[in-house]
Design a protein around this motif. Structure first.
Motif, PDB file in Angstrom:
ATOM      1  N   ARG A 147      31.145 -12.214  78.304  1.00 37.26           N
ATOM      2  CA  ARG A 147      30.597 -13.177  79.156  1.00 37.26           C
ATOM      3  C   ARG A 147      29.775 -12.209  80.272  1.00 37.26           C
ATOM      4  NH1 ARG A 147      34.491 -17.866  80.205  1.00 37.26           N
ATOM      5  NH2 ARG A 147      33.863 -19.015  79.027  1.00 37.26           N
ATOM      6  N   ASN A 148      30.522 -10.374  80.278  1.00 40.04           N
ATOM      7  CA  ASN A 148      30.752 -10.245  81.669  1.00 40.04           C
ATOM      8  C   ASN A 148      29.730  -8.389  80.470  1.00 40.04           C
ATOM      9  OD1 ASN A 148      29.859  -7.977  83.626  1.00 40.04           O
ATOM     10  ND2 ASN A 148      32.355  -7.489  83.395  1.00 40.04           N
ATOM     11  N   ARG A 149      27.760  -9.138  80.840  1.00 39.68           N
ATOM     12  CA  ARG A 149      27.012  -8.558  80.735  1.00 39.68           C
ATOM     13  C   ARG A 149      26.462  -7.215  80.465  1.00 39.68           C
ATOM     14  NH1 ARG A 149      23.329  -9.957  76.622  1.00 39.68           N
ATOM     15  NH2 ARG A 149      24.390 -11.801  74.848  1.00 39.68           N
ATOM     16  N   PRO A 150      26.523  -5.956  80.508  1.00 41.05           N
ATOM     17  CA  PRO A 150      25.729  -4.677  81.298  1.00 41.05           C
ATOM     18  C   PRO A 150      24.879  -5.228  82.027  1.00 41.05           C
ATOM     19  CG  PRO A 150      25.871  -4.196  79.671  1.00 41.05           C
ATOM     20  CD  PRO A 150      27.174  -5.390  79.084  1.00 41.05           C
ATOM     21  N   ASN A 151      24.151  -4.461  83.052  1.00 41.15           N
ATOM     22  CA  ASN A 151      23.093  -4.361  83.801  1.00 41.15           C
ATOM     23  C   ASN A 151      22.386  -3.561  83.022  1.00 41.15           C
ATOM     24  OD1 ASN A 151      21.155  -5.129  85.401  1.00 41.15           O
ATOM     25  ND2 ASN A 151      21.915  -4.517  86.812  1.00 41.15           N
ATOM     26  N   VAL A 152      21.479  -3.420  82.200  1.00 40.69           N
ATOM     27  CA  VAL A 152      20.448  -2.607  81.741  1.00 40.69           C
ATOM     28  C   VAL A 152      19.541  -3.126  81.340  1.00 40.69           C
ATOM     29  CG1 VAL A 152      19.847  -1.628  78.936  1.00 40.69           C
ATOM     30  CG2 VAL A 152      22.632  -1.075  80.426  1.00 40.69           C
ATOM     31  N   GLN A 153      18.133  -2.426  82.259  1.00 37.25           N
ATOM     32  CA  GLN A 153      16.735  -2.862  82.237  1.00 37.25           C
ATOM     33  C   GLN A 153      16.172  -2.095  81.232  1.00 37.25           C
ATOM     34  OE1 GLN A 153      16.648  -5.601  83.612  1.00 37.25           O
ATOM     35  NE2 GLN A 153      18.021  -6.226  84.746  1.00 37.25           N
ATOM     36  N   VAL A 154      14.848  -2.701  80.326  1.00 43.97           N
ATOM     37  CA  VAL A 154      14.021  -1.889  79.608  1.00 43.97           C
ATOM     38  C   VAL A 154      13.539  -0.852  80.914  1.00 43.97           C
ATOM     39  CG1 VAL A 154      11.961  -1.799  78.193  1.00 43.97           C
ATOM     40  CG2 VAL A 154      13.806  -3.644  78.333  1.00 43.97           C
ATOM     41  N   GLY A 155      13.402   0.455  80.127  1.00 43.98           N
ATOM     42  CA  GLY A 155      13.138   1.614  80.920  1.00 43.98           C
ATOM     43  C   GLY A 155      13.928   2.081  81.762  1.00 43.98           C
ATOM     44  N   ASP A 156      15.095   2.169  81.233  1.00 43.86           N
ATOM     45  CA  ASP A 156      16.673   2.577  81.989  1.00 43.86           C
ATOM     46  C   ASP A 156      17.099   4.044  81.214  1.00 43.86           C
ATOM     47  OD1 ASP A 156      16.628   0.740  84.164  1.00 43.86           O
ATOM     48  OD2 ASP A 156      18.503   0.113  83.700  1.00 43.86           O
TER      49      ASP A 156
END
Lengths: 270, 444
Positions: A147-156
């Motif tokens: 449920r608790n997904r890490p906040n990772v964006q493309v380019g991080d």
């Protein structure tokens, strides 16, 4: 006479006598055990290897070396290094070649800095500078659940560790240690500068009690992350300071100790 | 191989730095990176370095029949190649958009500006002309390929000498280099490309963008110009709207830069000519310096032995007296006594640590002495731990060894080596103290 001298040049040398010297790909090295009393022929040595049980002389081939029968085959050019095994004396230990290269090859257990290139389902694709991108599960973060997904964006930027790194296989990264703690790993902040240096310099910088790092720490307050893949992320208070740190670190490779000391003293004055 | 993606943090940092008028390599907005020109042993071969971007230029010539519509003109041919050596993202043998764009720009810059007198390349009209071929190879990519390539092309052309040819009636004679001095090409002017990168929709401008700046730029303007301030070609890419005075300002900057670069090229050419004439050493092997990796050198650290004795005294003074000293010796048998209870030996693990240490240290003699030292202490230790102290002649010898007069000599070596050794010496001194006490007690 000529022929004799020529053959003697191609006869493999004992690894222990070559420590710290330059070795070239294709060179063969003898281990001290196999170069014992019977150094006449290699056939005899292999026989001895098979028949006599050797008392725990474990030799580990590090980077740049490959086992070739009872010898070591050099696969990279560089300096031959050796580390004695802890505790027990005698032969064995780790042999490796300290080479200078820029291309990173994933190794299990290495801490690296990667760039997220894609999100696909429950996997992130992370560029680590190797021949193919590494995969990183979204569950491999501290405190992550379905449920608790890490906040990772493309380019991080991701600082993680390899758990799977085999030949011809996609490497796999995690951002937790064996006990499930982040332990400094995870997503790196949005500020700061990422730059690349050679792998040799990274190893030097990561060596315990590296002078360069101690000197740099005295210059400005800074945050710094070293990836074994040659990437360094650095952040200081201002952009100017960050730039100076990045340039100094990059330049360290081709400076002598005196030059480096001069530059550091000049920087600390200004 | 795929190109390494640009991370968000790099992009953000670059843009913020540009806003603050700072660049990654410490340059100013209008600064060029260092240009270095070196020549090979052959004529028409050069390497141009623009910072870390490197281009190899090689000119070759061939006698061919001319094009039908231009019977009296020689042929010029340019070819730029981006190999994987320059950057892993370049694919070999494929005409990428970037490559086509660069080749086209190079042709426009050098051929269409008519900087080379093609008519002088004619040998027999309609039959034989010289074809001049300029091959450019990108050896390393760190941005601004076009500027480096255009400099390399014009430098290689200026440096090139073609074999001399004479025509007598129908007979054409081609002279080898040994027979007659080869002749240089006639070059009217030297067009040089100057790149301008625009950021934030043209708010910020940088000259000579490097690879990472190229990745975050919005638009690029390339102006090819010669030192007479004649614009040879101009090209804007990236879909950015530029104002008239922006372009004018760029052309003014380009004029200054071209003048500087032309001067540099002429100096380099003259220098090479002079060296060749004087019979000095020339070629890449001589002119390109090796970069040495010095970060891995281990310097020998001088050991300061000036105030070791004081230090040793200090350590002795600071050391706590042993807490569990038992004042009452136990007399087991006549001549055999025990003081205190045997303390567990702590020397075993110390030895192991020392083994690991060996790799880092460089002075052999010091290490040797330390080893002997520990062995010595081991012997002493054994006596205190396992067997009760024997009050005999041999025991007296033992006490004499640990006399304070001799202490500094031993501790000197230890205090110098490292913290760890210091700790060990501390321990040793503690033990010695204890023994001294014991000796005193016993003597009492």
């Amino acid at each position: 006479m000529m022929a004799a001298s020529q053959t003697s040049a191609s006869v493999p040398r004992v690894a222990r006598t070559m420590l710290g010297q330059v070795v070239l790909p294709g060179e063969e090295l003898l281990l001290p055990e196999s170069a014992g009393p019977g150094t006449e022929g290699s056939a005899e040595q292999t026989l001895r290897l098979g028949s006599v049980v050797r008392p725990r002389a474990r030799v580990v081939c590090g980077p740049g070396l490959r086992r070739c029968g009872d010898r070591l085959l050099v696969t990279k050019c560089g300096r031959l290094r050796h580390k004695e095994p802890g505790g027990s004396g005698g032969g064995g230990g780790v042999y490796w070649v300290d080479s200078q290269q820029k291309r990173y090859v994933p190794v299990k257990g290495d801490h690296v800095i990667g760039i997220v290139t894609a999100k696909s389902g429950d996997l992130f694709k992370v560029d680590v500078g190797g021949s193919e991108p590494a995969s990183l599960s979204y569950l491999a973060f501290e405190g992550a659940t379905k449920r608790n997904r890490p906040n990772v964006q493309v380019g991080d930027l991701i600082y993680g560790q390899f758990v799977v790194a085999n030949k011809d296989m996609e490497p796999e990264m995690v951002c937790i240690d064996s006990s499930g703690r982040a332990n400094g790993m995870g997503v790196i902040g949005q500020d700061g500068l990422l730059f690349k240096v050679t792998l040799g310099l990274i190893r030097k910088l990561l060596a315990p009690e590296c002078e360069i790092i101690q000197e740099i720490g005295k210059l400005y307050p800074l945050e710094i992350v070293f990836g074994m893949n040659g990437r360094i992320w650095v952040k200081a208070r201002t952009i100017q300071q960050t730039l100076i740190l990045a340039n100094v670190l990059e330049a360290c490779e081709h400076m002598t100790t005196e030059q480096r000391k001069q530059i550091f003293s000049r920087l600390s004055e200004s | 191989m795929k190109e390494t993606p640009l991370s968000n943090c790099e992009r953000r940092f670059l843009l913020r730095a540009i806003e603050e008028k700072k660049r990654l390599d410490g340059r100013q907005t209008y600064d060029y990176r260092n240009i270095k020109i070196s020549f090979g042993t052959d004529y028409g071969c050069c390497i141009v370095e623009l910072g870390k971007t490197r281009v190899l230029g090689q000119v070759s010539c061939e006698l061919v029949s001319p094009k039908l519509n231009r019977a009296t003109e020689g042929i010029l041919f340019f070819n730029l190649e981006l190999s994987q050596m320059a950057a892993p993202a370049f694919e070999p043998g494929r005409q990428s958009d970037l490559l086509v764009k660069l080749n086209r720009l190079l042709e426009r810059c050098l051929r269409n500006s008519k900087c080379i007198d093609t008519e002088s390349l004619c040998v027999v009209a309609g039959e034989k002309v010289w074809q001049i071929r300029v091959d450019l190879h990108l050896l390393n990519h760190d941005g601004n390929i076009i500027d480096a390539a255009s400099i390399a092309a014009i430098v290689a052309l200026c440096h090139f000498r073609r074999p001399d040819v004479s025509v007598q009636g129908d007979e054409i004679t081609l002279y080898a280099l040994e027979e007659r001095d080869p002749v240089p090409l006639s070059i009217h002017h030297m067009p040089i490309c100057i790149s301008f990168a625009f950021f934030q929709q043209g708010t910020y401008l940088l000259v000579d963008p490097n690879e990472r700046e190229e990745r975050v730029m919005d638009g690029l303007l390339v102006i090819a110009m010669n030192k007479h301030r004649e614009i040879c070609t101009i090209q804007s890419s990236g879909g950015i709207m530029l104002l008239q005075d922006q372009v004018l300002r760029c052309s003014k900057i380009a004029g200054v830069k071209v003048a500087e670069i032309t001067e540099l090229i002429q100096k380099a050419l003259e220098n090479d000519k002079r060296v060749r004439k004087e019979g000095g050493k020339f070629g890449f092997a001589e002119s390109i310096a090796n970069q040495r990796i010095t970060a891995f050198k281990m310097e020998k650290a001088p050991v300061d032995t000036s105030d070791v004795e004081e230090k040793a005294e200090e350590i002795i003074a600071e050391a706590d007296p042993p807490s569990e000293a038992v004042s009452k010796p136990v007399l087991w048998t006549p001549g055999t006594a025990q003081i205190g209870e045997g303390i567990e030996s702590s020397w075993g693990d110390l030895e192991e640590e020392e083994d690991e240490d060996e790799g880092g240290s460089d002075d052999v003699t010091i290490l040797d002495s330390v080893k002997m030292e520990t062995e010595d202490q081991n012997v002493g230790d054994h006596i205190t731990d396992d067997t009760p102290i024997v009050l005999s002649d041999s025991e007296e010898d033992e006490i004499i060894i640990l006399e304070p007069g001799e202490n500094p000599k031993k501790t000197r070596i230890q205090a110098n080596n490292s913290k760890q050794e210091k700790a060990s010496s501390k321990k040793a001194i503690r033990k010695k103290k204890k023994k001294k006490k014991a000796a005193k007690i016993l003597l009492f």
